[in-house]
Design a protein around this motif. Sequence first.
Motif, PDB file in Angstrom:
ATOM      1  N   PRO A  55       0.849  -1.202   0.000  1.00 26.27           N
ATOM      2  CA  PRO A  55       0.000   0.000   0.000  1.00 26.27           C
ATOM      3  C   PRO A  55       0.883   1.251   0.000  1.00 26.27           C
ATOM      4  O   PRO A  55       1.825   1.356   0.794  1.00 26.27           O
ATOM      5  CB  PRO A  55      -0.805  -0.120   1.297  1.00 26.27           C
ATOM      6  CG  PRO A  55      -0.001  -1.025   2.173  1.00 26.27           C
ATOM      7  CD  PRO A  55       0.704  -1.982   1.265  1.00 26.27           C
ATOM      8  N   LEU A  56       0.582   2.161  -0.902  1.00 22.63           N
ATOM      9  CA  LEU A  56       1.372   3.383  -1.029  1.00 22.63           C
ATOM     10  C   LEU A  56       0.563   4.587  -0.556  1.00 22.63           C
ATOM     11  O   LEU A  56      -0.641   4.677  -0.806  1.00 22.63           O
ATOM     12  CB  LEU A  56       1.820   3.580  -2.480  1.00 22.63           C
ATOM     13  CG  LEU A  56       2.605   2.416  -3.104  1.00 22.63           C
ATOM     14  CD1 LEU A  56       3.002   2.758  -4.537  1.00 22.63           C
ATOM     15  CD2 LEU A  56       3.830   2.064  -2.275  1.00 22.63           C
ATOM     16  N   LEU A  57       1.233   5.511   0.104  1.00 16.85           N
ATOM     17  CA  LEU A  57       0.591   6.702   0.657  1.00 16.85           C
ATOM     18  C   LEU A  57       0.860   7.895  -0.252  1.00 16.85           C
ATOM     19  O   LEU A  57       1.993   8.115  -0.690  1.00 16.85           O
ATOM     20  CB  LEU A  57       1.129   6.978   2.070  1.00 16.85           C
ATOM     21  CG  LEU A  57       1.079   5.779   3.027  1.00 16.85           C
ATOM     22  CD1 LEU A  57       1.723   6.144   4.363  1.00 16.85           C
ATOM     23  CD2 LEU A  57      -0.363   5.311   3.235  1.00 16.85           C
ATOM     24  N   HIS A  58      -0.179   8.678  -0.533  1.00 10.01           N
ATOM     25  CA  HIS A  58      -0.086   9.752  -1.525  1.00 10.01           C
ATOM     26  C   HIS A  58      -0.249  11.128  -0.888  1.00 10.01           C
ATOM     27  O   HIS A  58      -0.970  11.289   0.102  1.00 10.01           O
ATOM     28  CB  HIS A  58      -1.162   9.576  -2.597  1.00 10.01           C
ATOM     29  CG  HIS A  58      -0.986   8.329  -3.413  1.00 10.01           C
ATOM     30  ND1 HIS A  58      -0.359   8.328  -4.634  1.00 10.01           N
ATOM     31  CD2 HIS A  58      -1.342   7.038  -3.175  1.00 10.01           C
ATOM     32  CE1 HIS A  58      -0.346   7.094  -5.124  1.00 10.01           C
ATOM     33  NE2 HIS A  58      -0.942   6.296  -4.255  1.00 10.01           N
ATOM     34  N   LEU A  59       0.377  12.129  -1.507  1.00 10.31           N
ATOM     35  CA  LEU A  59       0.248  13.519  -1.093  1.00 10.31           C
ATOM     36  C   LEU A  59      -0.775  14.209  -1.990  1.00 10.31           C
ATOM     37  O   LEU A  59      -0.663  14.186  -3.215  1.00 10.31           O
ATOM     38  CB  LEU A  59       1.598  14.228  -1.186  1.00 10.31           C
ATOM     39  CG  LEU A  59       1.641  15.679  -0.708  1.00 10.31           C
ATOM     40  CD1 LEU A  59       1.369  15.755   0.789  1.00 10.31           C
ATOM     41  CD2 LEU A  59       2.997  16.304  -1.034  1.00 10.31           C
TER      42      LEU A  59
END
Length: 302
Positions: free
Chosen positions: A192-196
């Motif tokens: 899972p990748l976290l986005h700005l």
Amino acid sequence: MIAPRRFLPSISALQALEAVARLGSATAAAAELSLTQGAVSRQLKALEAQLGVALLNRAGKRLALTPAGAAYAEEVRAGLQKIAQAALKLQTNPSGGALNLAILPTFGMRWLVPRLPQFSKAYPEVTINMTTVMEMFNFDIQPFDAAITFGDGDWPETEKLLLAKEVLVPVAAPGLLAGRHVETGHDLLRLPLLHLQTRPRIWQRWFAAKGLKTGPVPGMVYDQFTTIVQAALHGLGVGLLPDYLVEQELADGRLHLALDGPEESIGAYWLVWPQERRGAPALAAFRDWLAEQVNEDEMLPR
């Protein structure tokens, strides 16, 4: 004389128009301005009579701006903001020397603010008023003398000073990485990748810099880098973060690099100002001082 009086409506009438345009009704505008609805209506009618242009469409109880009225209200809003900012400058620094600066929250707090005591000591006559701005600024309609922002340095009709290149690293909590073999970008895409929020393509650009083309990358979205740090610490995903921001978390083991490899710089932080403001004394002092800071430390603060 700046202009004939007929082109200079009263501030109260302009405030009424701006409030109606923003709030959508004379009732709401009256409540905000501590006036009666009748008083707001009279101010608007007097403004139309003075200008000789219909600013509002009146159909029953509904009040809507004409296209001309909406365009005028937008310019009026910018003008009122500049007047208010001028008053603030005068009150906070009667001798002059105030600088209105837009900053990015994380870089501003982590890089600029710790240095400001040195600036205040060197230039006690200059007052810096800072406003956090998450999106792109517009010097034409916003009351800023300069801005610290991120990008490629291409802003029309401005001048700029490079402050620091940004190096991004993928980090995650040890628990999230436990038992996983992450050796390539393809392996990282399985996590899972976290986005700005303000840089929705940041992961795609980072993968592309490493030679891996991807489509839209799914994941949770956050409004600030500091929020992503907390999400990563709690094991919610992999954060792509400036190295200066997570140095301590990496050093004490609360976060680990999710993928080793060459660091990539895909943008930089700049001080940007309008060309017509280049000679302003407060801006010149701040710009020259920042240039010294950059020369002393080419890298982001460690």
